[in-house]
Design a protein around this motif. Structure first.
Motif, PDB file in Angstrom:
ATOM      1  N   HIS A   1       0.816  -1.206   0.000  1.00  0.00           N
ATOM      2  CA  HIS A   1       0.000   0.000   0.000  1.00  0.00           C
ATOM      3  C   HIS A   1       0.854   1.263   0.000  1.00  0.00           C
ATOM      4  O   HIS A   1       1.928   1.308   0.596  1.00  0.00           O
ATOM      5  CB  HIS A   1      -0.937   0.001   1.204  1.00  0.00           C
ATOM      6  N   ASN A   2       0.325   2.303  -0.633  1.00  0.00           N
ATOM      7  CA  ASN A   2       0.988   3.595  -0.742  1.00  0.00           C
ATOM      8  C   ASN A   2       0.174   4.614   0.060  1.00  0.00           C
ATOM      9  O   ASN A   2      -0.895   5.049  -0.366  1.00  0.00           O
ATOM     10  CB  ASN A   2       1.074   4.000  -2.217  1.00  0.00           C
ATOM     11  N   PHE A   3       0.688   4.972   1.244  1.00  0.00           N
ATOM     12  CA  PHE A   3       0.064   6.006   2.058  1.00  0.00           C
ATOM     13  C   PHE A   3       0.880   7.299   1.990  1.00  0.00           C
ATOM     14  O   PHE A   3       0.873   8.100   2.919  1.00  0.00           O
ATOM     15  CB  PHE A   3      -0.083   5.533   3.512  1.00  0.00           C
ATOM     16  N   TRP A   4       1.576   7.479   0.881  1.00  0.00           N
ATOM     17  CA  TRP A   4       2.366   8.676   0.595  1.00  0.00           C
ATOM     18  C   TRP A   4       1.625   9.567  -0.390  1.00  0.00           C
ATOM     19  O   TRP A   4       1.454  10.754  -0.194  1.00  0.00           O
ATOM     20  CB  TRP A   4       3.721   8.247   0.029  1.00  0.00           C
ATOM     21  N   GLY A   5       1.197   8.944  -1.485  1.00  0.00           N
ATOM     22  CA  GLY A   5       0.495   9.665  -2.533  1.00  0.00           C
ATOM     23  C   GLY A   5       1.190   9.526  -3.868  1.00  0.00           C
ATOM     24  O   GLY A   5       2.409   9.351  -3.941  1.00  0.00           O
ATOM     25  N   GLY A   6       0.417   9.587  -4.936  1.00  0.00           N
ATOM     26  CA  GLY A   6       0.985   9.509  -6.279  1.00  0.00           C
ATOM     27  C   GLY A   6       1.421   8.106  -6.648  1.00  0.00           C
ATOM     28  O   GLY A   6       0.963   7.115  -6.081  1.00  0.00           O
ATOM     29  N   PRO A   7       2.344   8.008  -7.602  1.00  0.00           N
ATOM     30  CA  PRO A   7       2.786   6.700  -8.082  1.00  0.00           C
ATOM     31  C   PRO A   7       3.700   6.001  -7.078  1.00  0.00           C
ATOM     32  O   PRO A   7       4.255   6.622  -6.173  1.00  0.00           O
ATOM     33  CB  PRO A   7       3.529   7.035  -9.378  1.00  0.00           C
ATOM     34  N   THR A   8       3.853   4.698  -7.266  1.00  0.00           N
ATOM     35  CA  THR A   8       4.689   3.851  -6.409  1.00  0.00           C
ATOM     36  C   THR A   8       5.956   3.470  -7.153  1.00  0.00           C
ATOM     37  O   THR A   8       5.910   3.134  -8.345  1.00  0.00           O
ATOM     38  CB  THR A   8       3.920   2.579  -6.011  1.00  0.00           C
ATOM     39  N   TYR A   9       7.101   3.504  -6.462  1.00  0.00           N
ATOM     40  CA  TYR A   9       8.352   3.113  -7.103  1.00  0.00           C
ATOM     41  C   TYR A   9       8.371   1.604  -7.340  1.00  0.00           C
ATOM     42  O   TYR A   9       8.149   0.805  -6.407  1.00  0.00           O
ATOM     43  CB  TYR A   9       9.560   3.514  -6.255  1.00  0.00           C
ATOM     44  N   VAL A  10       8.635   1.211  -8.587  1.00  0.00           N
ATOM     45  CA  VAL A  10       8.770  -0.191  -8.977  1.00  0.00           C
ATOM     46  C   VAL A  10      10.115  -0.336  -9.663  1.00  0.00           C
ATOM     47  O   VAL A  10      10.357   0.290 -10.706  1.00  0.00           O
ATOM     48  CB  VAL A  10       7.634  -0.626  -9.926  1.00  0.00           C
ATOM     49  N   HIS A  11      10.995  -1.135  -9.100  1.00  0.00           N
ATOM     50  CA  HIS A  11      12.355  -1.228  -9.627  1.00  0.00           C
ATOM     51  C   HIS A  11      12.345  -1.715 -11.083  1.00  0.00           C
ATOM     52  O   HIS A  11      11.657  -2.674 -11.427  1.00  0.00           O
ATOM     53  CB  HIS A  11      13.183  -2.186  -8.776  1.00  0.00           C
ATOM     54  N   GLY A  12      13.078  -1.005 -11.910  1.00  0.00           N
ATOM     55  CA  GLY A  12      13.134  -1.323 -13.329  1.00  0.00           C
ATOM     56  C   GLY A  12      12.093  -0.599 -14.159  1.00  0.00           C
ATOM     57  O   GLY A  12      12.204  -0.548 -15.383  1.00  0.00           O
ATOM     58  N   ARG A  13      11.094  -0.018 -13.477  1.00  0.00           N
ATOM     59  CA  ARG A  13      10.035   0.706 -14.183  1.00  0.00           C
ATOM     60  C   ARG A  13       9.913   2.148 -13.688  1.00  0.00           C
ATOM     61  O   ARG A  13       9.128   2.908 -14.214  1.00  0.00           O
ATOM     62  CB  ARG A  13       8.694  -0.014 -14.016  1.00  0.00           C
ATOM     63  N   PHE A  14      10.692   2.500 -12.658  1.00  0.00           N
ATOM     64  CA  PHE A  14      10.669   3.801 -11.983  1.00  0.00           C
ATOM     65  C   PHE A  14       9.332   3.965 -11.260  1.00  0.00           C
ATOM     66  O   PHE A  14       8.902   3.050 -10.567  1.00  0.00           O
ATOM     67  CB  PHE A  14      10.975   4.938 -12.960  1.00  0.00           C
ATOM     68  N   TYR A  15       8.627   5.097 -11.396  1.00  0.00           N
ATOM     69  CA  TYR A  15       7.389   5.309 -10.651  1.00  0.00           C
ATOM     70  C   TYR A  15       6.184   4.959 -11.530  1.00  0.00           C
ATOM     71  O   TYR A  15       6.057   5.430 -12.659  1.00  0.00           O
ATOM     72  CB  TYR A  15       7.292   6.752 -10.153  1.00  0.00           C
ATOM     73  N   VAL A  16       5.309   4.125 -10.964  1.00  0.00           N
ATOM     74  CA  VAL A  16       4.159   3.608 -11.697  1.00  0.00           C
ATOM     75  C   VAL A  16       2.890   3.900 -10.893  1.00  0.00           C
ATOM     76  O   VAL A  16       2.811   3.575  -9.703  1.00  0.00           O
ATOM     77  CB  VAL A  16       4.293   2.087 -11.914  1.00  0.00           C
ATOM     78  N   GLN A  17       1.914   4.517 -11.540  1.00  0.00           N
ATOM     79  CA  GLN A  17       0.648   4.755 -10.847  1.00  0.00           C
ATOM     80  C   GLN A  17      -0.124   3.455 -10.732  1.00  0.00           C
ATOM     81  O   GLN A  17      -0.379   2.767 -11.725  1.00  0.00           O
ATOM     82  CB  GLN A  17      -0.194   5.795 -11.588  1.00  0.00           C
ATOM     83  N   GLN A  18      -0.488   3.105  -9.487  1.00  0.00           N
ATOM     84  CA  GLN A  18      -1.205   1.863  -9.225  1.00  0.00           C
ATOM     85  C   GLN A  18      -2.489   2.153  -8.456  1.00  0.00           C
ATOM     86  O   GLN A  18      -2.714   3.274  -7.983  1.00  0.00           O
ATOM     87  CB  GLN A  18      -0.304   0.899  -8.439  1.00  0.00           C
ATOM     88  N   GLU A  19      -3.306   1.121  -8.311  1.00  0.00           N
ATOM     89  CA  GLU A  19      -4.547   1.248  -7.540  1.00  0.00           C
ATOM     90  C   GLU A  19      -4.263   0.902  -6.080  1.00  0.00           C
ATOM     91  O   GLU A  19      -4.880   0.003  -5.502  1.00  0.00           O
ATOM     92  CB  GLU A  19      -5.622   0.327  -8.129  1.00  0.00           C
ATOM     93  N   ASN A  20      -3.306   1.622  -5.472  1.00  0.00           N
ATOM     94  CA  ASN A  20      -2.897   1.291  -4.106  1.00  0.00           C
ATOM     95  C   ASN A  20      -2.747   2.506  -3.207  1.00  0.00           C
ATOM     96  O   ASN A  20      -2.059   2.440  -2.188  1.00  0.00           O
ATOM     97  CB  ASN A  20      -1.576   0.515  -4.139  1.00  0.00           C
ATOM     98  N   ASN A  21      -3.395   3.615  -3.577  1.00  0.00           N
ATOM     99  CA  ASN A  21      -3.308   4.830  -2.757  1.00  0.00           C
ATOM    100  C   ASN A  21      -4.303   4.751  -1.603  1.00  0.00           C
ATOM    101  O   ASN A  21      -5.505   4.938  -1.782  1.00  0.00           O
ATOM    102  CB  ASN A  21      -3.576   6.078  -3.597  1.00  0.00           C
ATOM    103  N   GLY A  22      -3.782   4.446  -0.412  1.00  0.00           N
ATOM    104  CA  GLY A  22      -4.631   4.279   0.756  1.00  0.00           C
ATOM    105  C   GLY A  22      -5.053   5.592   1.374  1.00  0.00           C
ATOM    106  O   GLY A  22      -4.615   6.674   0.985  1.00  0.00           O
TER     107      GLY A  22
END
Length: 301
Positions: A76-97
């Motif tokens: 889960h991302n309780f920071w905001g915006g996209p999540t860092y995914v190694h090899g893909r950099f920042y990716v927007q996911q359905e995980n913004n809590g």
């Protein structure tokens, strides 16, 4: 000088020193889901009235004054915006809590001290319960130029599984270990002075372990200076933490207990963190900033 409190029920609490509103705690924000809704402190001002926080900067709209923000709480991302995914950099996911206010259990003011406590429910973007939190904030006048905020949180894992709390660095991005109590300063603080107990610098101090860190910056229009000091409680997990700090692109400070090593958060377990933030008018120099840190340490004691 004494403190007064203005409670906009179901929205925010503003604490005023004399005739200066020094901080507003927005506990029910109108944040969009993409920015992981959570309470925040903004605006934050010195006793001289200078603004020392920034809200929704265009480069990172999820930065809001001072907030307790976790970019990697399990999946889960309780920071905001996209999540860092190694090899893909920042990716927007359905995980913004969301960290949502449940109930206020204390709000009090007594002379030079104001305090509030409330409970929060952390849920996934899909609505599943993740964390039950009790959070306390205590504001205290220190002297004619400085005041302190003590931030305390007790988080209980109610997700039913162990959650590993990390950062973009624990996921593979070098020297990007942010997460935890995060302060974003005004634009005019860019290229200001970061200071640790061992000396002054800028972005070169990122990743340093220390009990406290400070930031010294100047304001547009007036040319006045202000100083922010954050002190880590010695009982916090991973004390002394590594610090995420920036100066060259923008001003920020973050004692990051999950900077380079994940912290396991067991199902049913409770993690507690406590910090002192000292807000001071003026640039007190290298030695004077050490003194401000001592004041922060004393309010934690």
């Amino acid at each position: 000088m004494s403190l007064t409190v203005d409670h906009q029920l179901g929205r925010d609490v503003t604490i005023t020193a004399g005739d200066v509103p020094i901080v507003t705690y927005v506990y029910v924000p109108d944040t969009v889901q993409l920015e992981s809704p959570k309470p925040y402190l903004h605006p934050i001002r010195t006793l001289a009235g200078d603004l020392v926080s920034l809200f929704r900067p265009h480069d990172h709209v999820w930065h809001k004054g001072i907030a307790w923000s976790l970019p990697h709480l399990g999946e889960h991302n309780f920071w905001g915006g996209p999540t860092y995914v190694h090899g893909r950099f920042y990716v927007q996911q359905e995980n913004n809590g969301t960290a949502a206010h449940r109930e206020m259990t204390r709000l009090a003011v007594d002379g030079d001290t104001a305090a509030l406590t409330h409970r929060l429910d952390w849920t996934s973007q899909q609505g599943a319960p993740i964390v039950d939190e009790t959070r306390s904030l205590t504001v205290k006048l220190i002297d004619d130029v400085s005041w302190s905020l003590v931030f305390e949180t007790a988080m209980t894992n109610v997700s039913g599984a162990t959650l590993h709390i990390g950062s973009p660095t624990t996921k593979g991005r070098e020297n990007a270990g942010y997460g935890g109590l995060f302060w974003r300063g005004p634009r005019s603080f860019t290229n200001g002075i970061a200071q640790s107990p061992d000396g002054v610098g800028a972005d070169d101090l990122r990743g340093t372990r220390a009990e406290w860190f400070a930031y010294r910056g100047k304001h547009d229009e007036t040319g006045r200076a202000s100083t922010i000091v954050i002190v880590d409680d010695t009982r916090n997990p991973q004390h002394p933490p590594q610090w995420f700090t920036r100066s060259e692109d923008f001003a920020c400070l973050c004692p990051a207990p999950f900077f380079s090593e994940e912290v396991p958060f067991e199902a049913g377990g409770t993690l507690t963190f406590r910090y002192a933030v000292v807000i001071a008018a003026g640039d007190h120099g290298d030695e004077g900033t050490h003194t401000l840190a001592d004041l922060g340490r004393s309010v934690l004691a």
